[in-house]
Every structure is written in structure tokens, then in C-alpha cells.
Design an enzyme around this catalytic site. Structure first.
Site, PDB file in Angstrom:
ATOM      1  N   ASP A  12      -3.045  -1.874  -5.006  1.00 28.10           N
ATOM      2  CA  ASP A  12      -3.503  -0.672  -4.313  1.00 28.10           C
ATOM      3  C   ASP A  12      -4.210   0.230  -5.328  1.00 28.10           C
ATOM      4  O   ASP A  12      -3.592   0.730  -6.261  1.00 28.10           O
ATOM      5  CB  ASP A  12      -2.286   0.049  -3.702  1.00 28.10           C
ATOM      6  CG  ASP A  12      -2.660   1.357  -3.010  1.00 28.10           C
ATOM      7  OD1 ASP A  12      -3.864   1.621  -2.832  1.00 28.10           O
ATOM      8  OD2 ASP A  12      -1.736   2.110  -2.656  1.00 28.10           O
ATOM      9  N   SER A  57       0.840  -1.194   0.000  1.00 27.28           N
ATOM     10  CA  SER A  57       0.000   0.000   0.000  1.00 27.28           C
ATOM     11  C   SER A  57       0.878   1.248   0.000  1.00 27.28           C
ATOM     12  O   SER A  57       2.074   1.183   0.245  1.00 27.28           O
ATOM     13  CB  SER A  57      -0.949  -0.014   1.197  1.00 27.28           C
ATOM     14  OG  SER A  57      -0.223  -0.168   2.387  1.00 27.28           O
ATOM     15  N   CYS A  58       0.246   2.367  -0.297  1.00 22.08           N
ATOM     16  CA  CYS A  58       0.929   3.654  -0.397  1.00 22.08           C
ATOM     17  C   CYS A  58       1.768   3.904   0.868  1.00 22.08           C
ATOM     18  O   CYS A  58       1.281   3.659   1.957  1.00 22.08           O
ATOM     19  CB  CYS A  58      -0.128   4.756  -0.565  1.00 22.08           C
ATOM     20  SG  CYS A  58       0.574   6.377  -0.828  1.00 22.08           S
ATOM     21  N   PRO A  59       3.003   4.361   0.745  1.00 23.16           N
ATOM     22  CA  PRO A  59       3.688   4.832  -0.465  1.00 23.16           C
ATOM     23  C   PRO A  59       4.597   3.783  -1.122  1.00 23.16           C
ATOM     24  O   PRO A  59       5.363   4.118  -2.008  1.00 23.16           O
ATOM     25  CB  PRO A  59       4.543   5.975   0.076  1.00 23.16           C
ATOM     26  CG  PRO A  59       4.978   5.468   1.428  1.00 23.16           C
ATOM     27  CD  PRO A  59       3.787   4.678   1.953  1.00 23.16           C
ATOM     28  N   MET A  60       4.526   2.531  -0.706  1.00 20.59           N
ATOM     29  CA  MET A  60       5.479   1.523  -1.189  1.00 20.59           C
ATOM     30  C   MET A  60       5.500   1.312  -2.713  1.00 20.59           C
ATOM     31  O   MET A  60       6.583   1.186  -3.289  1.00 20.59           O
ATOM     32  CB  MET A  60       5.284   0.191  -0.448  1.00 20.59           C
ATOM     33  CG  MET A  60       5.741   0.236   1.011  1.00 20.59           C
ATOM     34  SD  MET A  60       7.334   1.077   1.288  1.00 20.59           S
ATOM     35  CE  MET A  60       8.463  -0.087   0.534  1.00 20.59           C
TER      36      MET A  60
END
Length: 188
Positions: free
Chosen positions: A46, A19-22
Site C-alpha cells: 500500500d 490496504s489502509c488501515p490494516m
């Protein structure tokens, strides 16, 4: 119309389950190692990654090509760009983008397969720059050929290559597809 589930890309990044920011963090890392013009496919689950990746690409100057969705997996396509707007043009014969649809020649699109699929001028022939040398036999030396890419840089090199192979009726289209305001045909 058959929906294309995947497209040709130089590299794939698996960011599924992150999920953000990955997804962006991993995308940045992989993009740093790519060569100018190469295309990265990022597979993510995501839903926010579509807007995130498009915005990030625009901010840093890479080209966000588009996203395909396949069974809950988003496949984002990004082309690495290093400031190709200021590259000087060297091919003498140019034609204005607005004129090419009223002429009888062939519109030769030398962008990558994914770029072409997400939107091109109706009737254009796709031969990515990297395949031009091996596909010259598909072109007619007697026909006017209008070479187009995203900004005019790749088409300039392609026009030079065609001219050096005996094609005399070659024109580099300026500006490129970034300025096209007409209808786009999509293969997706």
C-alpha cells in the site's frame, strides 16, 4: 551505488496486499510485543503506508527510521522507543555535539545498523550497542572516542561500558543525532 534491498531488523511483519488501515493495525500489534530498542521491518504494498506509518510512529513516540522500496514492496523500518528523552544521564565525560567534528577522535555511532544506514555523520564508525562487547578490539584505547546515538541514552550506556573496559578517553555526545543539523552520509 548499490541499493540495499533489505536491512537487519529484529522482526519482520508481512502486510503486503493489505490496504489502509490494516498495515497500521498489524504494526501496532507487533510493536506492542517488541522490547525497547528493537527494530521492526514492515513489508507493505500500500503506497500510502509510508506516510501512515511515519505519522503513526511519531504520534506514539516510536522512531520511524526510513523506507526502502524493492520491486513494488515498501519496507518500513521502525524502532521501538519508550520515552527515552527523560532518562537521566550518568556518564560524567560528555562533549557537545557541535564540537565533535572539529576534534581528532573517533565518532562511534552505537545506533542500530538500519538507523546508521539511513543517516550518520561522515567518518563515523558503526558498532551497534548490542555488538559493542564483542567488537571492543576494533577500538583504540589511546584515541579519543565520541559515542553518539539518537538521544544520548544508549551512548551513555556504551560510554560507561567502554570506561569499565579501560577506555579513558571516552565522551558521551549530547545531544544525540536528533539534534544533528550537519550533513548526513547514507549507506542506502
Amino acid at each position: 551505488m548499490e541499493v540495499m534491498k533489505s536491512m537487519k531488523a529484529d522482526f519482520q511483519l508481512d502486510a503486503k496486499g493489505l490496504s489502509c488501515p490494516m498495515p497500521i493495525v498489524k504494526t501496532k500489534k507487533v510493536m506492542a510485543d517488541l522490547v525497547d530498542g528493537q527494530i521492526l521491518e514492515v513489508a507493505a504494498t500500500d503506497k500510502g503506508s509510508k506516510a501512515d506509518i511515519a505519522a503513526w510512529a511519531e504520534t506514539v513516540g516510536h522512531q520511524y527510521i526510513g523506507t526502502l522500496e524493492d520491486d513494488g514492496v515498501l519496507k518500513h523500518y521502525i524502532r521501538k522507543c519508550t520515552n527515552d528523552q527523560i532518562e537521566e544521564m550518568t556518564f560524567d565525560q560528555t562533549i557537545d555535539l557541535e564540537q565533535i567534528t572539529s576534534r581528532k577522535g573517533l565518532i562511534l555511532d552505537v545506533r542500530e545498523e538500519a538507523e546508521f544506514a539511513f543517516g550518520h555523520i561522515a567518518g563515523a564508525k558503526s558498532i551497534p550497542m548490542g555488538e559493542l562487547e564483542t567488537r571492543l578490539s576494533e577500538l583504540d584505547k589511546e584515541q579519543e572516542i565520541y559515542v553518539i546515538c539518537r538521544t544520548g541514552k544508549r551512548s551513555d550506556m556504551a560510554a560507561q561500558k567502554l570506561a569499565s573496559r579501560g577506555f579513558t578517553k571516552v565522551f558521551n555526545v549530547l545531544p544525540g543525532m536528533t539534534s544533528w543539523s550537519g550533513d548526513l552520509t547514507k549507506n542506502i
